[in-house]
Design an enzyme around this catalytic site. Structure first.
Site, short mmCIF file in Angstrom:
data_model
loop_
_atom_site.label_atom_id
_atom_site.label_comp_id
_atom_site.label_asym_id
_atom_site.label_seq_id
_atom_site.Cartn_x
_atom_site.Cartn_y
_atom_site.Cartn_z
N LYS A 117 -5.45 2.43 -14.14
CA LYS A 117 -4.31 3.20 -15.05
C LYS A 117 -4.96 4.09 -15.51
O LYS A 117 -3.99 4.82 -16.18
CB LYS A 117 -3.58 1.97 -15.75
N LYS A 200 -0.60 -0.50 -5.14
CA LYS A 200 0.44 -1.55 -5.25
C LYS A 200 1.59 -0.77 -5.20
O LYS A 200 2.11 -0.18 -5.89
CB LYS A 200 -0.49 -2.06 -5.13
N LYS A 203 6.42 -1.86 -11.20
CA LYS A 203 7.80 -1.71 -11.32
C LYS A 203 7.48 -0.49 -12.50
O LYS A 203 8.74 0.36 -12.05
CB LYS A 203 7.25 -2.40 -13.09
N1 AQP Z 1 2.40 -5.35 -5.59
C1 AQP Z 1 2.27 -6.86 -6.31
N2 AQP Z 1 2.39 -7.75 -5.09
C2 AQP Z 1 2.15 -8.39 -5.48
N3 AQP Z 1 1.49 -9.42 -6.75
C3 AQP Z 1 2.43 -8.50 -7.54
N4 AQP Z 1 2.23 -7.85 -8.87
C4 AQP Z 1 1.84 -7.37 -8.98
N5 AQP Z 1 2.61 -6.77 -8.56
C5 AQP Z 1 2.30 -7.28 -7.36
C6 AQP Z 1 2.56 -9.95 -9.51
O1 AQP Z 1 3.17 -9.84 -11.00
C7 AQP Z 1 3.09 -10.82 -11.60
C8 AQP Z 1 3.47 -9.74 -12.38
O2 AQP Z 1 2.63 -8.49 -12.90
P1 AQP Z 1 2.59 -7.84 -14.00
O3 AQP Z 1 4.04 -6.85 -14.54
O4 AQP Z 1 2.59 -8.59 -15.53
O5 AQP Z 1 1.60 -6.97 -14.17
P2 AQP Z 1 1.27 -5.94 -12.71
O6 AQP Z 1 0.50 -6.56 -12.07
O7 AQP Z 1 1.18 -5.07 -13.55
O8 AQP Z 1 2.93 -5.76 -11.89
P3 AQP Z 1 3.07 -3.87 -11.71
O9 AQP Z 1 4.73 -4.94 -11.52
O10 AQP Z 1 3.08 -3.81 -11.17
O11 AQP Z 1 4.04 -3.83 -13.45
P4 AQP Z 1 2.93 -2.30 -13.84
O12 AQP Z 1 3.48 -1.16 -12.73
O13 AQP Z 1 3.65 -1.94 -15.26
O14 AQP Z 1 2.09 -2.36 -13.70
C9 AQP Z 1 1.22 -10.69 -11.61
O15 AQP Z 1 1.35 -12.05 -11.01
C10 AQP Z 1 0.83 -9.62 -10.42
O16 AQP Z 1 -0.53 -9.87 -9.80
#
Ligand code: AQP
Length: 338
Positions: A117, A200, A203
């Site tokens: 990040k 991956k 969001k």
């Molecule tokens: N691509 C993914 N595949 C499987 N699981 C995923 N998770 C996120 N992306 C994937 C799981 O979703 C849960 C919530 O995640 P989060 O919102 O706390 O943070 P993150 O993992 O950083 O999700 P994002 O969507 O990638 O958010 P941003 O872009 O804001 O950083 C977790 O259990 C995560 O493993």
């Protein structure tokens, strides 16, 4: 308390840092809904984590309600689970401070998500982004959670939570915190970006075309899968044939997770099929599974007061569990309270 005497309890959270995407649903939320009834379940919209990167205040408030609506629409039932937003329970931040003083800087330096990040901008990102895993440990251990269902990307943070619990227990000669288990199950624990199978799905990823959002309509979902990066080969006869084909493997995994089956079963059904056959079938399946959820999300979002009520009620219940645990941790550390 010995490790075997902790009551089985699930905690997991999700950041309101953008709209829900398919990876959140398949990697985490779908499993969260299934775990209700298996043991006590606590789910949290982690708004304190969201502000580790800039969030517009009005969008953060709306985004918190949208994520809560997504959880409710995906089957999280407030009569079976505690559902709340993190900032309504201040004990998360208080326990985090204790853990900031237990965790070591070297442990944080090894966190790959921070490196991903922060990229080459590490000097300029917030201190909160760096300390994020310590707050995540507090989120989990504040409830003495024994199980944390997450996607693969969060595995390292749950392992760090165990390290923090172990060091706290060791330093203070106690068994106060459980050694929490990550629960990483199913064919879609790491849903990949539709335009680059080595990254991956997120969001907050740059292009909307790289992810399926839970609120995308049928046309958008079909377009995104149609334009998803693949290779020229048809689907192979066996799963081994998907080795070194990350984009193809990702679409097969998404199909199997949506259809509650295994990647092997998907390959058995589509062996030899070209993308012109498989992608439309995947899009149809995704629309069939996601449309009822997005319809329900929209319905819930029309009544923000009801969402706020559910989150407030959940926060009250969460505080009832969290406060005694925080107070015991304060006693163990030696804080004087008069
Ligand atoms: N691509 C993914 N595949 C499987 N699981 C995923 N998770 C996120 N992306 C994937 C799981 O979703 C849960 C919530 O995640 P989060 O919102 O706390 O943070 P993150 O993992 O950083 O999700 P994002 O969507 O990638 O958010 P941003 O872009 O804001 O950083 C977790 O259990 C995560 O493993």
């Amino acid at each position: 308390m010995t490790q075997s005497t902790f009551t089985p309890r699930v905690f997991s959270g999700i950041k309101p840092s953008g709209g829900l995407q398919l990876g959140n649903y398949l990697g985490a939320i779908k499993r969260w809904a299934d775990m209700q009834g298996e043991m006590e379940t606590i789910y949290c919209v982690v708004d304190l984590h969201a502000i580790t990167v800039w969030q517009d205040p009005a969008e953060l408030r709306d985004g918190t309600r949208e994520i809560a609506a997504g959880l409710l629409a995906s089957g999280i039932d407030p009569t079976k689970s505690i559902l709340f937003n993190q900032s309504q329970v201040s004990a998360h931040v208080e326990l985090c401070w204790l853990f900031n003083c237990v965790a070591r800087v070297g442990w944080m330096n090894r966190m790959t998500q921070f490196k991903d990040k922060a990229g080459s901008n590490a000097e300029k990102v917030s201190l909160g982004l760096y300390a994020y895993p310590s707050l995540m440990a507090a989120d989990i251990l504040l409830y003495h959670a024994t199980h944390v269902p997450v996607g693969e990307d969060q595995k390292q943070h749950v392992e760090l939570t165990r390290d923090i619990a172990s060091k706290f227990n060791h330093d203070f000669k106690t068994d106060f915190f459980p050694l929490t288990e990550p629960v990483i199950e199913g064919p879609a624990t790491r849903v990949m970006n539709l335009r680059d199978g080595t990254k991956k799905m997120s969001k907050s990823g740059e292009s909307d075309m790289e992810r399926v959002n839970m609120l995308d309509d049928a046309d958008k979902i079909a377009k995104k899968f149609k334009k998803a990066k693949t290779d020229p080969e048809p689907l192979p006869e066996t799963l081994d044939g998907l080795k070194d084909r990350p984009e193809a493997r990702n679409l097969v995994d998404i199909y199997s997770a949506l259809n509650d089956t295994t990647p092997e079963a998907v390959i058995a059904e589509y062996a030899g099929a070209g993308w012109g056959t498989f992608k439309p079938a995947l899009a149809d399946l995704a629309v069939a599974k996601l449309a009822p959820i997005s319809d329900e999300m929209c319905r819930l979002m029309n009544d923000p007061a009801e969402i706020d009520r559910i989150l407030g009620d959940g926060a009250y219940k969460a505080r009832e569990i969290a406060e005694p645990i925080l107070q015991q941790a304060y006693d163990i550390v030696g804080f004087l309270r008069s």
